[in-house]
Design an enzyme around this catalytic site. Structure first.
Site, PDB file in Angstrom:
ATOM      1  N   HIS A 238      43.063  42.806  40.261  1.00 17.70           N
ATOM      2  CA  HIS A 238      42.878  41.360  40.392  1.00 17.70           C
ATOM      3  C   HIS A 238      41.566  41.006  39.715  1.00 17.70           C
ATOM      4  O   HIS A 238      40.495  41.453  40.136  1.00 17.70           O
ATOM      5  CB  HIS A 238      42.853  40.933  41.860  1.00 17.70           C
ATOM      6  CG  HIS A 238      42.671  39.451  42.037  1.00 17.70           C
ATOM      7  ND1 HIS A 238      43.736  38.584  42.128  1.00 17.70           N
ATOM      8  CD2 HIS A 238      41.548  38.690  42.121  1.00 17.70           C
ATOM      9  CE1 HIS A 238      43.285  37.349  42.261  1.00 17.70           C
ATOM     10  NE2 HIS A 238      41.958  37.382  42.269  1.00 17.70           N
ATOM     11  N   CYS A 239      41.636  40.187  38.665  1.00 20.07           N
ATOM     12  CA  CYS A 239      40.448  39.832  37.888  1.00 20.07           C
ATOM     13  C   CYS A 239      39.892  38.508  38.387  1.00 20.07           C
ATOM     14  O   CYS A 239      40.592  37.480  38.360  1.00 20.07           O
ATOM     15  CB  CYS A 239      40.802  39.737  36.399  1.00 20.07           C
ATOM     16  SG  CYS A 239      39.386  39.335  35.351  1.00 20.07           S
ATOM     17  N   VAL A 240      38.647  38.520  38.821  1.00 22.06           N
ATOM     18  CA  VAL A 240      38.036  37.291  39.325  1.00 22.06           C
ATOM     19  C   VAL A 240      37.705  36.329  38.194  1.00 22.06           C
ATOM     20  O   VAL A 240      37.576  35.117  38.421  1.00 22.06           O
ATOM     21  CB  VAL A 240      36.759  37.614  40.128  1.00 22.06           C
ATOM     22  CG1 VAL A 240      37.094  38.407  41.371  1.00 22.06           C
ATOM     23  CG2 VAL A 240      35.741  38.371  39.265  1.00 22.06           C
TER      24      VAL A 240
ATOM     25  N   SER B  14      43.257  35.602  38.821  1.00 21.54           N
ATOM     26  CA  SER B  14      44.663  35.990  38.855  1.00 21.54           C
ATOM     27  C   SER B  14      44.742  37.507  38.728  1.00 21.54           C
ATOM     28  O   SER B  14      43.758  38.181  38.397  1.00 21.54           O
ATOM     29  CB  SER B  14      45.433  35.311  37.721  1.00 21.54           C
ATOM     30  OG  SER B  14      46.789  35.722  37.709  1.00 21.54           O
TER      31      SER B  14
END
Length: 433
Positions: A286-288, A292
């Site tokens: 999960h990329c901040v 998403s």
């Protein structure tokens, strides 16, 4: 009585009643209790805030949970007027927009101020990341910081660098094209990462699990949403973290990976994101920065966006340093540019260059890890699980973990990665059929 009822204004409802029939005006909204309210009353009727101020003035301690309730009330009431009612604005969008220009302009006043601010900014960002990551909550702070940093750096470049007259129009055109292409790739990376469809839903909508733990009467639940399926003839490989990733094949020859939160059987390499609350095909992480997940359908666009960002950023940094530090190589000018703080304009440009260099270094490290993981055909999630379970082999000074489960060699691994999108489309067609 009938005439009195007819004269009553329509749309009035009792407290906690159904939604009003009259449309909302631009300064009205429905609060979290479902009641109609005005923007002019955003500071009214907040009993927790009144009690909090009273306790502060009388030097009394606050009851537990009061600050959280006040924060929720402020977040709910922070809205802007719109055509069909006031629109709620996420407060996490504002700190980068307000604080970043202030910090950069203050840092341009003196070398020591620049040193202190450029050191404290990454520390504050990492602290906020740790805070949100520990609470497993979504935030738009990092996406706002990234997009506003791009826009503000481009604005400073046009205002300060291009005005010096040392940059050609073709160079500005190339920089603008790189920025636009990066934004296009970023928008594609923000799309569906490959959410698994509900197997019990008739409309095939993406499954979204609840945050509470779910237990099944025929199996064991776990806090991370994974379910040890109690299927006859199958034994589960237990581990200390409760992941139940690997199910040993029994006499029936069936292996299933069940998610208790989404209530579905997941394909290999799929995982449940506790921040998004959904299962994603070939979940990487999960990329901040894009708020998403990175999965099967957007992994290529994510890597492409990183690549285009690095190219555009390095090119913009080199053009800026060539303007304020003439006749010096880019790397040398980054560390030694005498007289740059003699003028406020050049000091601001040099501060922005160093800020861009720090951000570029961080993104470059993420891009390097992605390249290494692709070369060994391992996802970031699989690498973390392998470290927890003490399996796999650390390579290249610990930057990559080779699980050996999907590694088919460098060339085949990259061919597999480049065909992720086509394989995803093929699976979608098979699901429709």
């Amino acid at each position: 009585n009938g005439e009195k009822d007819a004269m009553k204004p329509r749309g009035k409802k009792a407290r906690g009643g159904p939604e009003m029939e009259d449309p909302l005006c631009c300064c009205e909204y429905l609060d979290r209790k479902g009641e109609r309210s005005h923007l002019a009353a955003c500071l009214c009727e907040c009993e927790d805030l009144d009690e909090c101020c009273e306790r502060w003035l009388t030097c009394r301690s606050l009851p537990p949970g009061m600050l959280e309730r006040i924060a929720d009330t402020i977040t709910d009431r922070f809205r802007l007027p719109w055509l069909r009612g006031a629109v709620k604005i996420d407060i996490s969008l504002l700190p980068p927009i307000i604080l970043l220009p202030v910090f950069l302009h203050v840092a341009a006043l003196h070398f020591l101020l620049a040193l202190a601010i450029l050191i404290s900014l990454p520390v504050l960002v990492l602290w906020y990341y740790y805070l949100t990551h520990r609470k497993k909550g979504q935030t738009l702070f990092f996406l706002s910081l990234g997009l506003f940093s791009l826009g503000y750096m481009y604005y400073v470049f046009l205002q300060e660098v291009v005005s010096h007259g040392h940059v050609e129009h073709s160079q500005v055109f190339l920089l603008t094209c790189g920025l636009l292409l990066m934004l296009v790739a970023l928008s594609r990376a923000k799309r569906d990462p490959g959410y698994l469809l509900c197997q019990t839903s008739s409309d095939k909508a993406p499954c979204q699990g609840s945050k509470s733990n779910t237990f099944h009467k025929n199996g064991l639940g776990s806090s991370n949403g994974l379910y040890r399926a109690a299927i006859p003839g199958i034994t589960v490989n237990n581990n200390s973290e409760g992941y139940s990733r690997i199910l040993k094949e029994g006499p029936g020859g069936i292996t299933e990976d069940w998610c208790t939160k989404c209530h579905l059987v997941r394909p290999p390499r799929a995982g449940h994101c506790r921040i998004c609350g959904r299962c994603v095909k070939r979940l990487d992480h999960h990329c901040v920065w894009i708020n998403s997940c990175v999965g099967e359908q957007n992994h290529q666009a994510f890597v492409l966006a990183l690549f285009l960002f690095l190219l555009t950023s390095v090119y913009g940094i080199s053009l800026t340093l060539d303007t304020i530090c003439k006749g010096k190589a880019t790397i040398k000018a980054l560390f030694y540019c005498p007289g740059v703080y003699g003028d406020y304009s050049t000091a601001l440009l040099f501060t922005c260059v160093w800020y861009s260099a720090i951000v570029t270094s961080g993104m470059g490290y993420i891009f390097l890890i992605q390249l290494l993981n692709i070369s060994f055909n391992v996802t970031e999630r699989e690498a973390r699980i392998a470290l927890r379970e003490n399996v796999g082999q650390r390579m290249l000074w610990g930057m990559v973990v080779d699980t050996g489960q999907y590694n088919q060699g460098f060339l085949r691994n990259w061919i597999h990665f480049l065909n992720l999108r086509s394989s995803s489309l093929q699976h979608s067609v098979e699901d429709i059929v």
